[in-house]
Design an enzyme around this catalytic site. Structure first.
Site, PDB file in Angstrom:
ATOM      1  N   SER A 299      -7.887   0.610   3.475  1.00 57.60           N
ATOM      2  CA  SER A 299      -8.334   0.184   2.144  1.00 57.60           C
ATOM      3  C   SER A 299      -9.495  -0.783   2.245  1.00 57.60           C
ATOM      4  CB  SER A 299      -7.171  -0.507   1.437  1.00 57.60           C
ATOM      5  OG  SER A 299      -7.594  -1.070   0.219  1.00 57.60           O
TER       6      SER A 299
ATOM      7  N   ASN B 267      -6.252   4.321  -6.918  1.00 59.92           N
ATOM      8  CA  ASN B 267      -7.431   4.864  -6.252  1.00 59.92           C
ATOM      9  C   ASN B 267      -8.484   5.261  -7.285  1.00 59.92           C
ATOM     10  OD1 ASN B 267      -9.104   5.429  -4.114  1.00 59.92           O
ATOM     11  ND2 ASN B 267      -8.494   7.566  -4.025  1.00 59.92           N
TER      12      ASN B 267
ATOM     13  N   THR C 258      -4.183  -0.669  -7.179  1.00 58.76           N
ATOM     14  CA  THR C 258      -4.955   0.513  -7.574  1.00 58.76           C
ATOM     15  C   THR C 258      -4.136   1.794  -7.585  1.00 58.76           C
ATOM     16  OG1 THR C 258      -7.022   1.705  -7.105  1.00 58.76           O
ATOM     17  CG2 THR C 258      -5.674   1.125  -5.219  1.00 58.76           C
TER      18      THR C 258
ATOM     19  N   GLY D 271     -13.608  -1.569  -6.857  1.00 59.54           N
ATOM     20  CA  GLY D 271     -14.919  -1.008  -6.535  1.00 59.54           C
ATOM     21  C   GLY D 271     -14.994  -0.275  -5.213  1.00 59.54           C
ATOM     22  N   GLY D 272     -13.835   0.188  -4.665  1.00 59.03           N
ATOM     23  CA  GLY D 272     -13.900   0.907  -3.392  1.00 59.03           C
ATOM     24  C   GLY D 272     -14.563   0.022  -2.351  1.00 59.03           C
TER      25      GLY D 272
ATOM     26  N   THR E 251      -9.831   0.187  -9.608  1.00 57.23           N
ATOM     27  CA  THR E 251      -8.827  -0.665  -9.010  1.00 57.23           C
ATOM     28  C   THR E 251      -8.832  -1.878  -9.889  1.00 57.23           C
ATOM     29  OG1 THR E 251      -9.288   0.267  -6.862  1.00 57.23           O
ATOM     30  CG2 THR E 251      -8.409  -1.966  -6.853  1.00 57.23           C
TER      31      THR E 251
ATOM     32  N   ARG F  56       0.847  -1.194   0.000  1.00 59.38           N
ATOM     33  CA  ARG F  56       0.000   0.000   0.000  1.00 59.38           C
ATOM     34  C   ARG F  56       0.886   1.248   0.000  1.00 59.38           C
ATOM     35  NH1 ARG F  56      -5.250   1.635  -0.984  1.00 59.38           N
ATOM     36  NH2 ARG F  56      -6.229   2.666   0.786  1.00 59.38           N
TER      37      ARG F  56
END
Ligand code: DON
Length: 574
Positions: A456, A405, A403, A477-478, A385, A113
């Site tokens: 996340s 973002n 991703t 897809g968040g 993502t 990340r």
């Protein structure tokens, strides 16, 4: 029909001949791929399988497997290839999470990340009155986190890879240097992206002034040079030297915070995966700072499976049961979860039997909708993502969600370095109680702090059954990622779908706040919608939720790979 490896990849593999045995194997793989017809449906194979949202990247994964590489070699090669062919989310300027299962049965989690730069401050996205500075975390270089993908993939190769780094990067370099044919999907996506058009570096890199159109050839020479630097010098080819100088100059020129020290100090983290049992299945997924595994564990914890089964697939009662469980789990997620290096996340407590029992008591008993305003976190004691996956003939499995973002991240190509910047700082809680671009509320656990990683929802997941690899899946897809993975799991294990049906089935989503159920078209019958509204639920139709990829072991022991009907991806094996 014979499968054909794109000429650019074949060319990329050809020079490998001069690098010894492994190089020869790569050439052989290219030849095999151009001449071998699949044994059955192209997505069921005996020896190895790769699935991704972009066909060229899937082909790169299969080529590496055929060259004798394992699932981890193939996954790293796909991550680099996606940074070229799938710029909306594939990246070297972003980050992600991975879970892996080795042939020996070892499980691992890799956190690559992005990290807040040292100069980041808790109040950096609010004004003197504490009001959010609109767009700063999403639309400016201040929202860029120190990128983790390059270190993550190199750490993966160091520990679990078998092929030479240069061979892993060769296909991506060739695709960037020699170019590839722009697909219908990519041409459409690039033409729709207002984010990219705001930056001249991006307009140049993708030729947006007059294209590109489907069928055009897209070359990315600066990106090729950056990938070559990584191939030659490893992490120092990106985090130090010429590329690092370009990054820091780009940051200085555009008000970003990343310094040479931030880059040199970045390190992907190996973590203990979050492993939990559910019925006869075992989940292997990523722990915090990814919230997906925790939230799924908590949702499943309060769900009564037999009652769900009795209620019937996508009946109002079943949707309500899952929604109420998600309401409780997401309320906890948004309060309790954050980077464990900075916040003492009460993982054991949140997953404990007592705590789960107490939360279950909060489920509405009257058949009416619960209210998010009346549900909070339990007491004391964060649309683009990508997910891709590979399984090999030895039993290694790699699941990676990665991703920038937003789609194309910040939208800015780094000057001279050719890759797109993330805007991942927006995944921090910029101010308690203020929603980010996904409408997610956050708290202290996920406040901005230097060196911290934003919370996340990415949920790369492997499921074992009776100790054996059973399936793997994940999605972009968040926050909908979490519920997409959960629904795929329930579709297979409760509703008896195969993985393709489970991935393609229409989805619903609830995330505590905003207090409503989002659903894809045709996910709910008119009767179910009317019944849910009568119960007090607000419903909202959304064109599409998630874009999953997965692999399932068939009862005969073959590997069946699937790419979501919602995208233009492919699954292929050999
Ligand atoms: O880490 C997260 O949860 C987000 N940055 C993921 C963004 C995302 O999935 C957008 N995709 N559609």
């Amino acid at each position: 029909m014979p499968t054909r490896l794109p000429p650019s990849i074949v060319r990329a593999l050809r020079p490998a001949r001069h690098r010894g045995v492994c190089g020869v194997a790569l050439v052989l793989a290219a030849v095999l791929l151009t001449t071998t017809a699949p044994l059955s449906r192209p997505n069921v194979a005996a020896n190895g399988m790769a699935a991704s949202p972009e066909p060229l990247a899937t082909d790169v994964g299969v080529a590496i497997l055929q060259a004798g590489g394992n699932a981890f070699d193939a996954a790293a090669a796909m991550q680099f290839a996606l940074s070229v062919t799938y710029p909306t989310a594939g990246n070297i300027g972003g980050g992600g999470f991975m879970v892996g299962l080795t042939a020996e049965g070892e499980t691992f989690a890799l956190d690559f990340r992005e990290e807040a730069p040292a100069a980041a401050r808790t109040d950096m996205f609010v004004d003197a009155d504490g009001q959010m500075l609109q767009g700063v975390s999403t639309d400016t270089h201040r929202g860029v986190g120190v990128p983790g993908s390059v270190d993550g993939m190199l750490a993966l190769l160091d520990r679990y890879g078998t092929l030479a780094r240069a061979d892993i990067l060769a296909p991506a370099i060739a695709l960037a240097r020699d170019g590839f044919t722009v697909s219908y999907a990519l041409a459409g996506s690039l033409s729709r992206s207002e984010r990219l058009r705001r930056f001249t570096t991006s307009v140049q890199a993708f030729g947006l002034a007059d294209g590109p159109r489907m069928g055009d050839r897209l070359t990315q020479p600066e990106l090729a040079a950056t990938l070559e630097a990584i191939a030659q010098a490893g992490r120092d080819g990106f985090y130090r030297g010429r590329v690092a100088d370009l990054i820091v100059a780009d940051m200085r020129a555009n008000g970003g915070l990343i310094t040479h020290d931030d880059l040199a100090g970045y390190a992907a983290r190996w973590r203990e995966p979050l492993v939990f049992d559910h019925a006869q299945y075992q989940f292997i997924t990523h722990p915090v700072p990814s919230s997906g595994g925790m939230t799924i564990a908590q949702t499943l914890g309060v769900l009564h499976l037999q009652a769900l089964e009795r209620a019937g697939y996508h009946s109002a009662k079943a949707i309500s049961m899952v929604t109420e469980a998600q309401r409780l789990a997401f309320a906890d997620r948004n309060f309790w979860l954050g980077d464990p290096e900075f916040f003492d996340v009460p993982v054991e407590r949140l997953l404990s039997r007592d705590y789960t029992e107490n939360r279950r008591r909060l489920l509405p008993q009257d058949g009416l909708a619960g209210q998010s305003s009346g549900v909070s976190h339990g007491p004391a004691e964060s649309d683009e993502t990508t997910h891709f996956t590979v399984a090999d003939r030895w039993g290694n499995v790699a699941a990676i969600t990665t991703t920038l973002n937003s789609g194309y991240g910040l939208g800015a190509v780094a000057t001279g370095a050719g890759f797109l910047w993330n805007n991942q700082m927006d995944n921090f809680s910029v101010r308690p109680g203020v929603p980010n671009q996904y409408g997610m509320l956050g708290a202290e656990a996920n406040s901005v702090q230097p060196g911290k990683r934003p919370l996340s929802s990415m949920t790369p997941t492997i499921v074992r059954r009776f100790g054996e690899f059973y399936m793997t899946m994940g999605s972009p897809g968040g926050p909908t990622i979490i519920n997409t993975v959960l629904q795929i799991y329930l579709n297979v294990t409760v509703w008896d779908m195969d993985l393709q049906q489970a991935i393609d089935a229409p989805r619903v989503h609830h995330q505590w706040l905003p207090d409503r159920i989002d659903h894809e078209p045709f996910a709910l019958s008119a009767e179910t919608r009317a019944e849910l509204e009568r119960m007090g639920y607000e419903l909202s139709e959304r064109r599409s939720i998630g874009m999953a990829a997965g692999i399932q072991r068939t009862s005969e022991g073959f590997l069946a790979g699937y790419a979501d009907r919602r995208g233009a991806g492919t699954a292929r094996g050999y």
